[in-house]
Structure formats: structure tokens, C-alpha cells
Design a protein around this motif. Structure first.
Motif, PDB file in Angstrom:
ATOM      1  N   ALA A  79       0.891  -1.210  -0.210  1.00  0.00           N
ATOM      2  CA  ALA A  79      -0.012  -0.055   0.201  1.00  0.00           C
ATOM      3  C   ALA A  79       0.950   1.070   0.110  1.00  0.00           C
ATOM      4  O   ALA A  79       0.495   2.130  -0.551  1.00  0.00           O
ATOM      5  N   GLU A 122      -9.375   8.391   3.106  1.00  0.00           N
ATOM      6  CA  GLU A 122      -9.611   7.741   2.083  1.00  0.00           C
ATOM      7  C   GLU A 122      -8.397   6.438   2.032  1.00  0.00           C
ATOM      8  O   GLU A 122      -8.688   5.097   1.891  1.00  0.00           O
ATOM      9  N   GLU A 123      -7.260   6.809   2.453  1.00  0.00           N
ATOM     10  CA  GLU A 123      -6.249   5.741   2.462  1.00  0.00           C
ATOM     11  C   GLU A 123      -6.416   4.846   3.812  1.00  0.00           C
ATOM     12  O   GLU A 123      -6.313   3.785   3.772  1.00  0.00           O
ATOM     13  N   SER A 132      -9.454   4.052   5.343  1.00  0.00           N
ATOM     14  CA  SER A 132     -10.455   3.169   4.868  1.00  0.00           C
ATOM     15  C   SER A 132      -9.870   1.894   3.954  1.00  0.00           C
ATOM     16  O   SER A 132     -10.278   0.772   4.026  1.00  0.00           O
ATOM     17  N   GLY A 133      -8.922   2.222   3.258  1.00  0.00           N
ATOM     18  CA  GLY A 133      -8.482   1.177   2.315  1.00  0.00           C
ATOM     19  C   GLY A 133      -7.357   0.055   3.075  1.00  0.00           C
ATOM     20  O   GLY A 133      -7.345  -0.817   2.500  1.00  0.00           O
ATOM     21  N   ALA A 147     -13.319   0.751   6.917  1.00  0.00           N
ATOM     22  CA  ALA A 147     -13.315   0.442   5.545  1.00  0.00           C
ATOM     23  C   ALA A 147     -14.388   1.029   4.809  1.00  0.00           C
ATOM     24  O   ALA A 147     -14.465   1.581   3.774  1.00  0.00           O
TER      25      ALA A 147
END
Length: 527
Positions: free
Chosen positions: A213, A346-347, A349-350, A356
Motif C-alpha cells: 500500500a 481514503e487511505e 479506509s483502504g 473500510a
């Protein structure tokens, strides 16, 4: 918290232990009062006669450091009276027989002697909790800040499982976080063994996931806790330290040791909104924006992720924490850039399963409680509803052991610390508010009136307190809310700071210092 704050209103019984809730968590304290008014029963266990004791059906004024004995005694009564939830135990737990054996000798009479309370009150508390359909336990640092803190939390879990109160609405095991985003910091990996979402740094599959990631090689070694970091700095093994929004020169035990450790560093950076006592020792101070000067999220004690919205522009040269960190990491060679905290969310949640489904647009009107598994998931009001997360709830039999430091002829008084309503942590912010300082402006120690009479100490008199680690001068406050032989002191004040006296001995599991029990002596200063 396994459960939610609003659920308190519909509970049948509340057990508050090691938490001065109305002063340290006033919103939750109000909920407890409202539930009591609706008919819920209330048990309070604390070394001080805190405000909630006045509302309690039974108040247990226990000696500092005896939480585990009390919890074992309550479980002893529940089992002896057959009040345990046998169906729940059979279907959803394991190791019950070991727990039953462990608490067998903790009769009300034995525990009463250890804790300094009446056996009848232990029985009464056990009956209230054991007979309730829905009972919640609420605790704070009066439980955790001991060398046996982790074991005390396990004991609380044992009691909740014993009566089927895990995975049930308006019940549960509910730690009340000490600061507004402690939960969020832990969620994001602010722990020595964790990456975001409590994913362990020593698990190859976790490291592989985050390396992919972030496109960077990650270490797999477990880090140090704050007390361990300070110890290693004192030994010369840590050369550089970066402290964000923390003031250990007031908040950490044995301040003389803290100062020596920080001065042993080659380089100290402090990032904060004001020049704190710790920042005064720094080589570089990075001015951070306050909560009102930045966008982002906080995750509160009930796991609720909430928006923080910028009300004013950052004052002077200050910047939001995320921007300072991003610019620093860019200069160190990692070139990832963010334009807004929403991109960071956003990151998050990824890579964080519990987060999530959490996006900024979903937080516009109301916060969301994790776990929130996808963008259609509503969030989770209470945990373990369908089943215990690990499969079955594990009973962990725990024996009571005494505190690391006990009283003796030289240091004959038990010293414990806590917070008051009018100040927040180390007064970095509240210490600058004139109205609050008019109410409470200086260090003081609460002394029982009998203790004070024996020593010839008058209310408002200056006295010296000493422990094996340091000494302070403070003001005596004579009161009947603390037991004879026990002293209580708020830790907020830098002048006459309580933490010059407190003990650095650690819980062997969580590595939390025993801030709640130390041995001290009192000296009159005369005219």
C-alpha cells in the motif's frame, strides 16, 4: 467501549470502578445520573467518595490497588448464589471451571479485609450486578494505572462474561478514554506493536499488505512504550525523540527521571500548540494548529468517528499536524503528498478493516461507530452481538497481588492521583483560562481530617510531601471524602507536581506505570 454512551439510559445496573466519571467524563456522568433517575441500580467503587457515590445503591470505598480482590469477591458471591448466566457460559465462553476455582477463596469476608470495606456491601454489589438483566461496567485509569492493570481489565471481562453481559445492548465492558482522541490514535497504530487497525507489525502478511500500500520497506520489530523509551534515553540508547501533543514533564511518573532522560538525548523535537514544560527542553519546537484550526476526524470513547471542521485559520506559523508530518517525510525522501485530510481518510479506509466504510461524505451529519465494513454498513452500536470476536469469550483467572510499593515506617501514607473537573490533563490549554484558574489555580493534596489532626496540619497550610523519587511543596486540603492514611492529589499542576512522587514500576504486559499507588511521607513546614 464495547457498547455506546446512549445505551446507558436503558441499562438495569451500572458498575463504576476506578472512574471519577462526573469530573473526568461529565457527559457520560450525566448519562449515568439520568439512568439512575430512570430506575437503574448503581454500584460505585473508588478510594474517594466521588460525586457518583452520593447516587449509588452501594458505595465501596476500597483501598487503592485492590480492584482485583473486589472483582473476585463479587464473582465469588455471584457463583455461590447461582446468579451466573449458565446458558451463556456454556454457549459462548471457555475456561469457566478455572475461573470458578480461582475465585473460590475470595469470600466477602476475605475481600472485605483486603479492600477495607464491609462484607455486606460486597454481597449487595454482587446481587445488584448478578440479578440485573443488562449491566454495564464503566472504568478508567483507576483500574489501568497499576502494575496489575491488565489483569484488572481481564477481571472486569471475567465478571461481564460471567453474567452474559458481553454482546448485549446496554451492558458490556466500557473503558472511558482519558483524552478526546486516544481511541483514534490507537486505531491508527499509535501503539508499539501495531499498524492501523491493530494489525500486528510482526505478522508477515500484515507487513506485506502495508508495504504494498505504501510502496516502502517496513520494520517488523515491536517498538517501545513511553516509559521504556524514557528508560532507554536515560541509558544513552536513544539519541533522538519526537514528541507530539504530549507533556511528559507533567504527566509522566517520576518527573526527575523524565527530565534526566530528556536531557540525555542528543536531539529533542516537540510539536505542540503552546510552549509546554516539555517543549522548553526541546532543541526544536514545531508549532501545531489547534483543533479549531484544522480539518480532520476524532474517534471518541464509543468508537465513533466524528468530523472536526476548521473554524479559523491557523494562528501565526502554526500548521496542522498532518501537514507538518507530510512536509517532514517529504524532506526525508518519501514523496507522497496529500492535499486535504479527506485524502488521508481514503487511505485509512483502504488499509484498516474497521474503517473500510468510513468516508468524509458519510460523516457530514453524524459520526459512525467502527467497525464499519463497507460504504453501505451503518456502523456498529455494540460489539460481539452475534458472537465473541475470538470465537468464545475466554475467562482469565486472576489472583490479587499487592501494589509494587507499599507503606512502611518511613513512608507511611498511600498516595494516589487523578483529575478534577476544572482542568484538562497538564493544563496546556485550561491553565490559560482565567475563569478556570480562579476556581483552581494551584497544586493541592487531599488529606483525611483525622490524619490532618494527628499531624497538626490545618486546611490551606503548605506542607512537604516526599516519596522515594522526589519531593514537592503543596497545599493541604482537609476533607472527609478520602480515607485515613490515604492522600489524593490532582496531577494537572506543574508547580508542586504530583508526578515527582509517583512510581515508575510497570504493568508487565501493557507497560503502564503504577501512577495510582505510591508511598509518601508528610512534613509540616511551620511558619
Amino acid at each position: 467501549m464495547t457498547n455506546s454512551i446512549e445505551e446507558i439510559l436503558n441499562t438495569d445496573a451500572m458498575f463504576v470502578i476506578g472512574s471519577n466519571t462526573t469530573e473526568n467524563h461529565p457527559v457520560i456522568g450525566t448519562m449515568i445520573k439520568r439512568a439512575k433517575k430512570k430506575g437503574a441500580k448503581l454500584i460505585v467503587a473508588d478510594p474517594r467518595r466521588i460525586e457518583l457515590a452520593n447516587y449509588a445503591d452501594v458505595f465501596l470505598q476500597i483501598k487503592p490497588g485492590t480492584n482485583i480482590a473486589l472483582l473476585n469477591g463479587i464473582m465469588n458471591v455471584i457463583i455461590e448464589r447461582g446468579l451466573q448466566d449458565k446458558a451463556y457460559i456454556e454457549e459462548r465462553t471457555e475456561n469457566y471451571e478455572e475461573l470458578e476455582r480461582a475465585v473460590k477463596d475470595y469470600t466477602p469476608e476475605v475481600v472485605a479485609e483486603i479492600c477495607g470495606v464491609a462484607a455486606e456491601d460486597i454481597i449487595k454489589a454482587a446481587l445488584i450486578y448478578g440479578e440485573a438483566d443488562k449491566a454495564g461496567i464503566y472504568y478508567a485509569m483507576g483500574v489501568t494505572q497499576h502494575t496489575t492493570g491488565t489483569h484488572a481489565v481481564m477481571s472486569i471481562s471475567n465478571l461481564a462474561l460471567l453474567c452474559g453481559n458481553v454482546g448485549k445492548e446496554s451492558a458490556g465492558v466500557n473503558p472511558l478514554r482519558g483524552q478526546n482522541n486516544v481511541q483514534g490514535a490507537c486505531d491508527m497504530g499509535g501503539l508499539p506493536a501495531d499498524l492501523p487497525g491493530y494489525q500486528k507489525v510482526f505478522k508477515p502478511e500484515v507487513v506485506e499488505k502495508f508495504e504494498k500500500a505504501w510502496n516502502v520497506k517496513l520494520p517488523t520489530k515491536i517498538g517501545l512504550t513511553i516509559p521504556e523509551i524514557l528508560d532507554e534515553a536515560d541509558k544513552g540508547n536513544i539519541k533522538f525523540l519526537y514528541i507530539m501533543g504530549e507533556n511528559p514533564m507533567v504527566s509522566d511518573p517520576d518527573i526527575n527521571h523524565v527530565r534526566k532522560s530528556l536531557k540525555s538525548l542528543d536531539f529533542l523535537v516537540v510539536q505542540d500548540i503552546f510552549l509546554t514544560e516539555t517543549a522548553e527542553l526541546a532543541d526544536v519546537v514545531l508549532p501545531a494548529a489547534s483543533f479549531a484550526e484544522k480539518d480532520g476526524t476524532f474517534s471518541n470513547t464509543e468508537r465513533r468517528v466524528q468530523r472536526v471542521r476548521k473554524a479559523i485559520k491557523p494562528v501565526g506559523d502554526s500548521k496542522p499536524d498532518w501537514q507538518i508530518i507530510m512536509e517532514l517525510m517529504n524532506r526525508l525522501g518519501y514523496t507522497k503528498r496529500y492535499n486535504h485530510p479527506s485524502e488521508i481518510m481514503e487511505e485509512i479506509s483502504g488499509v484498516t478493516p474497521q474503517y473500510a466504510g468510513i468516508r468524509y461524505e458519510r460523516l457530514e451529519e453524524e459520526g459512525i461507530q467502527w467497525p464499519c465494513l463497507d460504504e453501505n454498513h451503518p456502523g456498529t452500536i455494540y460489539l460481539h452481538k452475534a458472537s465473541i470476536a475470538r470465537g468464545r469469550g475466554l475467562f482469565m483467572p486472576i489472583e490479587y497481588t499487592i501494589s509494587a510499593e507499599t507503606t512502611d515506617a518511613e513512608y507511611p501514607y498511600i498516595f494516589t492521583t487523578g483529575r478534577i473537573l476544572y482542568h484538562y490533563h497538564t493544563r496546556t490549554m485550561t491553565g490559560r483560562v482565567e475563569g478556570l484558574n480562579q476556581i483552581s489555580s494551584e497544586s493541592y493534596v487531599e488529606i483525611n481530617e483525622i490524619t490532618a489532626m494527628k499531624l497538626g496540619i490545618a486546611h490551606g497550610e503548605k506542607i512537604k510531601l516526599s516519596s522515594r523519587r522526589g519531593e514537592i511543596i503543596t497545599t493541604a486540603r482537609i476533607t472527609d471524602i478520602i480515607e485515613e492514611g490515604v492522600l489524593f492529589m490532582p496531577f494537572h499542576f506543574a508547580e508542586g507536581a504530583a508526578n515527582y512522587l509517583t512510581n515508575t514500576q510497570l504493568d508487565s504486559i501493557a507497560k503502564i506505570p503504577e501512577l495510582k499507588v505510591a508511598a509518601v511521607k508528610i512534613q509540616k513546614l511551620g511558619s
